[in-house]
Design a protein around this motif. Structure first.
Motif, short mmCIF file in Angstrom:
data_model
loop_
_atom_site.label_atom_id
_atom_site.label_comp_id
_atom_site.label_asym_id
_atom_site.label_seq_id
_atom_site.Cartn_x
_atom_site.Cartn_y
_atom_site.Cartn_z
N LEU A 136 28.58 4.25 55.02
CA LEU A 136 27.42 3.44 54.34
C LEU A 136 27.01 4.34 52.99
CD1 LEU A 136 25.36 1.94 57.03
CD2 LEU A 136 27.28 0.95 55.77
N VAL A 137 26.81 3.54 51.91
CA VAL A 137 26.41 4.10 50.60
C VAL A 137 24.97 3.82 50.33
CG1 VAL A 137 28.48 4.45 49.53
CG2 VAL A 137 27.36 2.53 49.33
N GLY A 138 24.38 2.96 51.03
CA GLY A 138 22.90 2.51 51.00
C GLY A 138 22.83 1.74 49.79
N ASP A 139 22.03 2.07 49.05
CA ASP A 139 21.26 1.20 47.68
C ASP A 139 22.42 1.60 46.63
OD1 ASP A 139 19.32 0.14 48.92
OD2 ASP A 139 18.05 1.38 48.13
N ARG A 140 23.39 2.58 46.57
CA ARG A 140 24.14 3.09 45.64
C ARG A 140 25.38 2.08 45.75
NH1 ARG A 140 27.31 7.23 45.79
NH2 ARG A 140 27.33 7.47 48.08
N TRP A 141 25.98 2.03 44.56
CA TRP A 141 27.16 1.25 44.53
C TRP A 141 28.18 1.83 43.23
CZ3 TRP A 141 27.67 -4.40 41.84
CH2 TRP A 141 28.88 -5.17 42.20
N PRO A 142 29.00 2.69 44.10
CA PRO A 142 30.13 3.53 43.44
C PRO A 142 30.90 2.73 42.37
CG PRO A 142 30.04 3.97 45.64
CD PRO A 142 29.42 2.53 45.60
N VAL A 143 31.14 3.37 41.29
CA VAL A 143 31.97 2.73 40.52
C VAL A 143 33.30 3.31 40.28
CG1 VAL A 143 32.46 2.37 37.89
CG2 VAL A 143 30.31 2.23 38.84
N LEU A 144 34.55 2.61 40.69
CA LEU A 144 35.74 3.05 40.84
C LEU A 144 36.70 2.20 39.74
CD1 LEU A 144 35.86 3.86 44.45
CD2 LEU A 144 35.84 5.54 42.82
N THR A 145 37.27 2.79 38.97
CA THR A 145 38.06 2.11 37.92
C THR A 145 39.16 2.71 37.61
OG1 THR A 145 35.96 0.98 37.29
CG2 THR A 145 38.11 0.74 35.83
N TYR A 146 40.41 2.05 37.36
CA TYR A 146 41.53 2.80 36.71
C TYR A 146 41.49 2.42 35.22
CZ TYR A 146 46.29 4.47 35.74
OH TYR A 146 47.42 5.12 35.16
N GLY A 147 41.53 3.34 34.82
CA GLY A 147 41.37 3.07 32.91
C GLY A 147 40.00 2.99 32.42
N THR A 148 39.93 2.31 31.39
CA THR A 148 38.50 2.11 30.68
C THR A 148 38.38 0.71 30.98
OG1 THR A 148 39.69 1.41 28.74
CG2 THR A 148 39.14 3.72 28.80
N THR A 149 36.75 0.73 30.93
CA THR A 149 36.18 -0.60 31.05
C THR A 149 36.27 -1.21 29.85
OG1 THR A 149 34.49 0.33 32.52
CG2 THR A 149 34.10 -1.93 31.49
N PRO A 150 37.01 -2.60 30.27
CA PRO A 150 37.48 -3.63 28.89
C PRO A 150 36.10 -4.05 28.19
CG PRO A 150 38.45 -4.24 30.77
CD PRO A 150 37.46 -3.20 31.45
N LYS A 151 36.21 -4.16 26.67
CA LYS A 151 35.20 -4.75 26.10
C LYS A 151 35.42 -6.40 26.00
CE LYS A 151 34.43 -0.88 23.14
NZ LYS A 151 33.53 -0.22 24.15
N VAL A 152 34.62 -7.13 26.38
CA VAL A 152 34.72 -8.60 26.46
C VAL A 152 33.89 -9.26 25.36
CG1 VAL A 152 34.63 -10.38 28.19
CG2 VAL A 152 35.24 -8.28 28.99
N ASP A 153 34.55 -10.25 24.76
CA ASP A 153 34.21 -11.04 23.89
C ASP A 153 33.90 -12.53 24.55
OD1 ASP A 153 33.14 -12.63 21.58
OD2 ASP A 153 34.70 -12.13 20.42
#
Length: 199
Positions: A21-38
């Motif tokens: 369990l991670v409790g209140d944390r919410w790990p970020v796991l992503t392959y590549g960069t976070t897209p910029k959305v319009d």
């Protein structure tokens, strides 16, 4: 807004084997960069083996009926986060609008950044499957899939694709990005279906 309590444990203990369990944390796991959305050019599509192909602008998407789903989340990297409250559009509502053809047995989810994943269409008929815009009362952050994320609580979290832009319904299964790179094709956390060699 309709509220759904997911039984992601299916009557068992809530934390699958091999998870912590991670409790209140919410790990970020992503392959590549976070897209910029319009949001002005953003759209969402349902295509493939459907009687009624769908396309929604962001404004049109936000006119769809919303549900809340309380569900646990299990990542293939072994962490679990309990009691997430997601809000968005129930997946089976979109299927009702699109009217899948009888031969549509699978789907490919496609996302900004070129990511794809695959699922049996039947997973989207589950009460707790949704396309979420909010998590615990707040809009999703970009790192967690803003503006829209598929949520399929009964499977490992890589199937809950971030930055989703649409689904294509198919007759035959089409493995996605992680599935082509060694991850299990289905991903049931209770059976520890993490990788292809786990079969």
């Amino acid at each position: 807004m309709k509220r759904i309590e997911a039984d992601t444990a299916r009557g068992r203990e809530r934390v699958p084997p091999g998870q912590y369990l991670v409790g209140d944390r919410w790990p970020v796991l992503t392959y590549g960069t976070t897209p910029k959305v319009d949001l002005k050019s953003w759209d969402f599509r349902v295509t493939g083996l459907v009687e009624n192909p769908l396309r929604f602008s962001w404004e049109e998407w936000n006119e769809l009926p919303k549900v809340e789903v309380k569900a646990d989340m299990h990542c293939v990297t072994s962490w679990s986060k309990l009691d997430n409250v997601w809000s968005g559009v129930q997946a089976k509502h979109l299927l009702k609008l699109a009217r899948p053809k009888p031969e549509a047995r699978y789907l490919s989810a496609f996302c900004d950044g070129g990511y794809t994943t695959n699922l049996p269409v039947e997973e989207l008929y589950e009460e707790d499957a949704l396309f979420a815009t909010h998590h615990n009362g707040e809009p999703l952050t970009p790192d967690h899939g803003w503006p829209l994320r598929l949520v399929v609580p009964r499977l490992y979290a890589w199937k809950s694709a971030k930055w989703i832009r649409g689904i294509e319904l198919l007759e035959e299964d089409r493995p996605g990005f992680w599935e082509e790179n060694g991850y299990h094709n289905y991903g049931d956390p209770w059976r520890e279906q993490r990788y292809v060699f786990d079969e």
